[in-house]
Design a protein around this motif. Structure first.
Motif, mmCIF file in Angstrom:
data_model
loop_
_atom_site.group_PDB
_atom_site.id
_atom_site.type_symbol
_atom_site.label_atom_id
_atom_site.label_comp_id
_atom_site.label_asym_id
_atom_site.label_seq_id
_atom_site.Cartn_x
_atom_site.Cartn_y
_atom_site.Cartn_z
ATOM 1 N N ASP A 39 42.073 28.728 23.386
ATOM 2 C CA ASP A 39 43.521 28.651 23.463
ATOM 3 C C ASP A 39 44.220 29.648 22.542
ATOM 4 N N ASN A 40 43.477 30.589 21.949
ATOM 5 C CA ASN A 40 44.001 31.652 21.096
ATOM 6 C C ASN A 40 44.774 31.135 19.894
ATOM 7 N N GLU A 41 44.478 29.920 19.454
ATOM 8 C CA GLU A 41 45.104 29.400 18.254
ATOM 9 C C GLU A 41 44.445 30.013 17.031
ATOM 10 N N VAL A 42 45.199 30.068 15.964
ATOM 11 C CA VAL A 42 44.636 30.503 14.694
ATOM 12 C C VAL A 42 44.075 29.268 14.017
ATOM 13 N N MET A 43 42.823 29.342 13.618
ATOM 14 C CA MET A 43 42.209 28.205 12.955
ATOM 15 C C MET A 43 42.112 28.521 11.471
ATOM 16 N N VAL A 44 42.753 27.682 10.655
ATOM 17 C CA VAL A 44 42.741 27.851 9.215
ATOM 18 C C VAL A 44 41.682 26.916 8.642
ATOM 19 N N VAL A 45 40.780 27.476 7.880
ATOM 20 C CA VAL A 45 39.728 26.685 7.276
ATOM 21 C C VAL A 45 40.043 26.567 5.786
ATOM 22 N N THR A 46 40.280 25.340 5.333
ATOM 23 C CA THR A 46 40.594 25.106 3.928
ATOM 24 C C THR A 46 39.691 24.011 3.389
ATOM 25 N N ASN A 47 39.710 23.852 2.096
ATOM 26 C CA ASN A 47 38.965 22.785 1.457
ATOM 27 C C ASN A 47 39.545 21.453 1.931
ATOM 28 N N PRO A 48 38.720 20.506 2.357
ATOM 29 C CA PRO A 48 39.254 19.234 2.849
ATOM 30 C C PRO A 48 39.869 18.376 1.743
ATOM 31 N N LEU A 49 39.559 18.676 0.489
ATOM 32 C CA LEU A 49 40.112 17.912 -0.632
ATOM 33 C C LEU A 49 41.110 18.759 -1.395
ATOM 34 N N VAL A 50 42.146 18.113 -1.910
ATOM 35 C CA VAL A 50 43.159 18.812 -2.691
ATOM 36 C C VAL A 50 43.449 17.999 -3.950
ATOM 37 N N ASN A 51 43.555 18.691 -5.089
ATOM 38 C CA ASN A 51 43.884 18.063 -6.368
ATOM 39 C C ASN A 51 45.386 18.182 -6.591
ATOM 40 N N VAL A 52 46.063 17.051 -6.757
ATOM 41 C CA VAL A 52 47.509 17.058 -6.920
ATOM 42 C C VAL A 52 47.919 16.318 -8.189
ATOM 43 N N PHE A 61 55.132 9.333 -16.997
ATOM 44 C CA PHE A 61 53.716 9.689 -16.961
ATOM 45 C C PHE A 61 53.402 10.536 -15.737
ATOM 46 N N GLU A 62 52.472 11.444 -15.920
ATOM 47 C CA GLU A 62 51.963 12.251 -14.814
ATOM 48 C C GLU A 62 50.473 11.991 -14.705
ATOM 49 N N SER A 63 50.007 11.800 -13.496
ATOM 50 C CA SER A 63 48.568 11.616 -13.295
ATOM 51 C C SER A 63 48.080 12.648 -12.302
ATOM 52 N N ARG A 64 46.781 12.772 -12.221
ATOM 53 C CA ARG A 64 46.156 13.721 -11.288
ATOM 54 C C ARG A 64 45.195 12.953 -10.401
ATOM 55 N N ARG A 65 45.217 13.283 -9.121
ATOM 56 C CA ARG A 65 44.324 12.647 -8.163
ATOM 57 C C ARG A 65 43.833 13.674 -7.167
ATOM 58 N N ARG A 66 42.738 13.343 -6.515
ATOM 59 C CA ARG A 66 42.183 14.181 -5.455
ATOM 60 C C ARG A 66 42.289 13.387 -4.158
ATOM 61 N N PHE A 67 42.843 14.021 -3.128
ATOM 62 C CA PHE A 67 43.016 13.365 -1.837
ATOM 63 C C PHE A 67 42.425 14.217 -0.729
ATOM 64 N N ASN A 68 42.030 13.566 0.325
ATOM 65 C CA ASN A 68 41.531 14.227 1.519
ATOM 66 C C ASN A 68 42.729 14.650 2.362
ATOM 67 N N ILE A 73 50.033 10.120 5.949
ATOM 68 C CA ILE A 73 50.964 9.871 4.846
ATOM 69 C C ILE A 73 51.012 8.377 4.533
ATOM 70 N N ALA A 74 50.891 7.527 5.550
ATOM 71 C CA ALA A 74 50.859 6.076 5.315
ATOM 72 C C ALA A 74 49.642 5.697 4.464
ATOM 73 N N GLU A 75 48.494 6.295 4.744
ATOM 74 C CA GLU A 75 47.299 6.032 3.936
ATOM 75 C C GLU A 75 47.471 6.574 2.519
ATOM 76 N N LEU A 76 48.106 7.735 2.398
ATOM 77 C CA LEU A 76 48.373 8.311 1.084
ATOM 78 C C LEU A 76 49.253 7.376 0.259
ATOM 79 N N LYS A 77 50.286 6.825 0.889
ATOM 80 C CA LYS A 77 51.159 5.888 0.183
ATOM 81 C C LYS A 77 50.384 4.670 -0.293
ATOM 82 N N GLY A 78 49.452 4.189 0.522
ATOM 83 C CA GLY A 78 48.629 3.056 0.113
ATOM 84 C C GLY A 78 47.786 3.382 -1.109
ATOM 85 N N LEU A 79 47.256 4.593 -1.175
ATOM 86 C CA LEU A 79 46.474 5.015 -2.334
ATOM 87 C C LEU A 79 47.354 5.228 -3.562
#
Length: 157
Positions: A39-52, A61-68, A73-79
């Protein structure tokens, strides 16, 4: 530029190959098979995990977490509920760049976390819409304290 063609009928699934793969090593052939799409789409390959970094509207307070990036976004809110103490249903999320520049609100609970511009060390800011219930956790003025009169204290030492 790699031109891709589709050869059907040879395998159970369609096989996508490059016209140049005839002259290229098998390693590159595997890369082309993985990265060419019909389908001529551009496929971007990135790390599946991100540190935020995570901040909230009621805490300094500020904390750091790693998310998939593959969670919604609903699952992120739960975490995040565990980290910040705000019910997921009462959260608004904003994303800031690594230089703390506001990017956008993450307001679609069905969207994938990775569909937003999240990079390592970006900041997610949680806004509490619960009416201040969660911020009461940090208010020590409402906590009944045990007080020991000085004469009682002297007797114990």
């Amino acid at each position: 530029m790699v031109t891709c063609i589709c050869i059907t009928g040879l395998f159970p699934q369609d096989l996508f190959i490059s016209l140049r793969t005839i002259y290229i090593t098998s390693l590159l052939f595997k890369w082309v098979l993985t990265n060419c799409r019909m389908d001529n789409e551009v496929m971007v390959v990135t790390n599946p995990l991100v540190n935020v970094r995570i901040t909230s509207s009621f805490s300094s307070f500020e904390s750091r977490r790693r998310f998939n990036r593959g969670i919604t976004i609903a699952e992120l809110k739960g975490l995040l509920e565990i980290n910040v103490g705000v019910p997921a249903s009462c959260m608004d999320l904003e994303i800031f760049s690594t230089t703390n520049k506001f990017l956008l609100k993450m307001d679609n609970d069905d969207a994938l976390f990775g569909s937003y511009p999240v990079d390592d060390e970006c900041r997610i800011h949680v806004i509490d819409r619960s009416g201040g219930q969660a911020s009461e956790l940090f208010d020590s003025s409402k906590v009944e304290k045990f007080e020991l009169p000085d004469d009682e204290y002297e007797k114990r030492t």
